[in-house]
Design a protein around this motif. Structure first.
Motif, PDB file in Angstrom:
ATOM      1  N   GLU A 131       0.826  -1.201   0.000  1.00  0.00           N
ATOM      2  CA  GLU A 131       0.000   0.000   0.000  1.00  0.00           C
ATOM      3  C   GLU A 131       0.868   1.263   0.000  1.00  0.00           C
ATOM      4  OE1 GLU A 131      -3.512   2.204  -0.016  1.00  0.00           O
ATOM      5  OE2 GLU A 131      -3.133   0.055  -0.355  1.00  0.00           O
ATOM      6  N   LYS A 150       3.892   1.476  -1.184  1.00  0.00           N
ATOM      7  CA  LYS A 150       4.525   1.567  -2.504  1.00  0.00           C
ATOM      8  C   LYS A 150       3.569   2.159  -3.535  1.00  0.00           C
ATOM      9  CE  LYS A 150       6.857  -1.285  -5.953  1.00  0.00           C
ATOM     10  NZ  LYS A 150       7.273  -2.662  -6.301  1.00  0.00           N
ATOM     11  N   ARG A 151       2.287   1.711  -3.464  1.00  0.00           N
ATOM     12  CA  ARG A 151       1.305   2.240  -4.408  1.00  0.00           C
ATOM     13  C   ARG A 151       1.071   3.740  -4.178  1.00  0.00           C
ATOM     14  NH1 ARG A 151      -3.837   3.457  -4.643  1.00  0.00           N
ATOM     15  NH2 ARG A 151      -4.150   2.938  -2.460  1.00  0.00           N
ATOM     16  N   GLN A 196       3.995   5.658  -5.593  1.00  0.00           N
ATOM     17  CA  GLN A 196       3.944   5.784  -7.048  1.00  0.00           C
ATOM     18  C   GLN A 196       2.872   6.771  -7.480  1.00  0.00           C
ATOM     19  OE1 GLN A 196       3.400   1.786  -8.398  1.00  0.00           O
ATOM     20  NE2 GLN A 196       5.567   1.214  -8.139  1.00  0.00           N
ATOM     21  N   ASP A 197       1.712   6.755  -6.772  1.00  0.00           N
ATOM     22  CA  ASP A 197       0.663   7.721  -7.122  1.00  0.00           C
ATOM     23  C   ASP A 197       1.127   9.148  -6.879  1.00  0.00           C
ATOM     24  OD1 ASP A 197      -0.966   5.665  -7.820  1.00  0.00           O
ATOM     25  OD2 ASP A 197      -2.143   5.653  -5.951  1.00  0.00           O
ATOM     26  N   TYR A 253      -2.111   3.822 -16.179  1.00  0.00           N
ATOM     27  CA  TYR A 253      -1.604   3.317 -14.886  1.00  0.00           C
ATOM     28  C   TYR A 253      -2.771   3.008 -13.939  1.00  0.00           C
ATOM     29  CZ  TYR A 253       0.559   3.359 -10.293  1.00  0.00           C
ATOM     30  OH  TYR A 253       0.940   3.041  -9.014  1.00  0.00           O
ATOM     31  N   GLU A 295      -3.838  -0.605 -12.263  1.00  0.00           N
ATOM     32  CA  GLU A 295      -4.000  -0.825 -10.829  1.00  0.00           C
ATOM     33  C   GLU A 295      -5.385  -1.403 -10.503  1.00  0.00           C
ATOM     34  OE1 GLU A 295      -1.869  -0.617  -8.348  1.00  0.00           O
ATOM     35  OE2 GLU A 295      -0.285  -0.184  -9.790  1.00  0.00           O
TER      36      GLU A 295
END
Length: 290
Positions: free
Chosen positions: A250, A252-253, A256-257, A283, A287
């Protein structure tokens, strides 16, 4: 037909529920009651009873009989299992007792050997004691020798007669005088002879197989409890590991966002904005598919 109070009953009043003779049939019919022949009323009811009996009660009885046979069979199996376990237990118990008796028999044999050795030593001492005590013969206690006696005199011839002694006592005195050296030697040897008899035997080293088995079972229970605790700890650690992995994914996501958002904000108003917008949309779709 049945005789009741000397009346021959031939019909049955279905409405009143009573059996009636032939001459009362017309009277009951005029009263509006339904009257049928007695045999017909009986046959109708009996056939219904047989139908219910055959269709419902007999299958129920067979089911109950089958359940009873099953319970009797289970009872027999329970008794047989109990007998087998009892036989195994008795056999094991008898073997434990035989081993215990064998150890006790060997111990008792060693003790009896020491007792026999001690008895020999004791009998040797008792023989010497009896011989010395037998020499203490007072005047008049023994009279098995022929009548007569001897005269005891002093060592000096001029001392004259000292004491007359009867023959039995005189003989015993002479025997003691002759055996004095041997008796003294035997008493010295017996009094100084070391007693080489073992009197210390262990009494608390018998095999306690039942107690040992119970101890082993107790240790096994402790080991089983420790294994259960270990399994619970491992399961807790695995749950925590999965939770940490989910948190890392979570984070990491989200990272990236945030990078994509920063890049998008920086590209707005430039010639690269359409490309950046298409990449961000692609992207997000990727996801969602995950």
């Amino acid at each position: 037909m049945e005789l009741i109070t000397n009346r021959v009953l031939t019909h049955f009043d279905e409405t009143a529920g009573v059996a009636i003779p032939r001459h009362e049939v017309e009277q009951h019919i005029r009263m509006g009651n339904v009257v049928t022949p007695l045999t017909e009323a009986y046959k109708t009811r009996y056939e219904r009873l047989r139908a219910v009996l055959t269709g419902k009660l007999l299958p129920k009885r067979e089911h109950l009989l089958q359940l009873r046979r099953q319970l009797q069979h289970i009872s027999t199996d329970v008794d047989a299992k109990r007998r087998n376990i009892e036989r195994e237990t008795l056999t094991d118990t008898e073997q434990i007792l035989e081993r215990l008796r064998a150890v006790e028999s060997m111990r008792q044999s060693a003790i009896r050997h020491q007792i026999l050795h001690l008895e020999e030593e004791l009998q040797s001492v008792e023989r010497i004691v009896r011989r010395v005590e037998r020499a203490n013969i007072e005047e008049g206690t023994v009279d098995t020798y022929p009548a007569g006696g001897i005269l005891l005199t002093s060592a000096a011839p001029s001392a004259g007669v000292i004491e007359p002694v009867r023959a039995p006592r005189a003989t015993a005195m002479v025997e003691i005088i002759h055996e004095f050296s041997d008796l003294m030697s035997m008493m010295e040897q017996a009094s100084h002879k070391p007693v080489s008899v073992q009197i210390e035997f262990p009494t608390d080293d018998f095999p306690r197989e039942t107690a040992e088995r119970l101890e082993i079972v107790g240790r096994c229970d402790k080991y089983a409890h420790a294994i259960n605790v270990k399994d619970h700890m491992l399961w807790t650690m695995l749950q925590e590991k999965e939770k940490l992995e989910q948190n890392l994914m979570e984070e990491k996501r989200l990272s990236q966002d945030k990078k994509l958002c920063d890049y998008t904000n920086g590209a707005q108003g430039s010639s690269q904005w359409p490309v950046v917008h298409a990449l961000a949309r692609s992207y997000r779709l990727t996801e969602q598919l995950k």
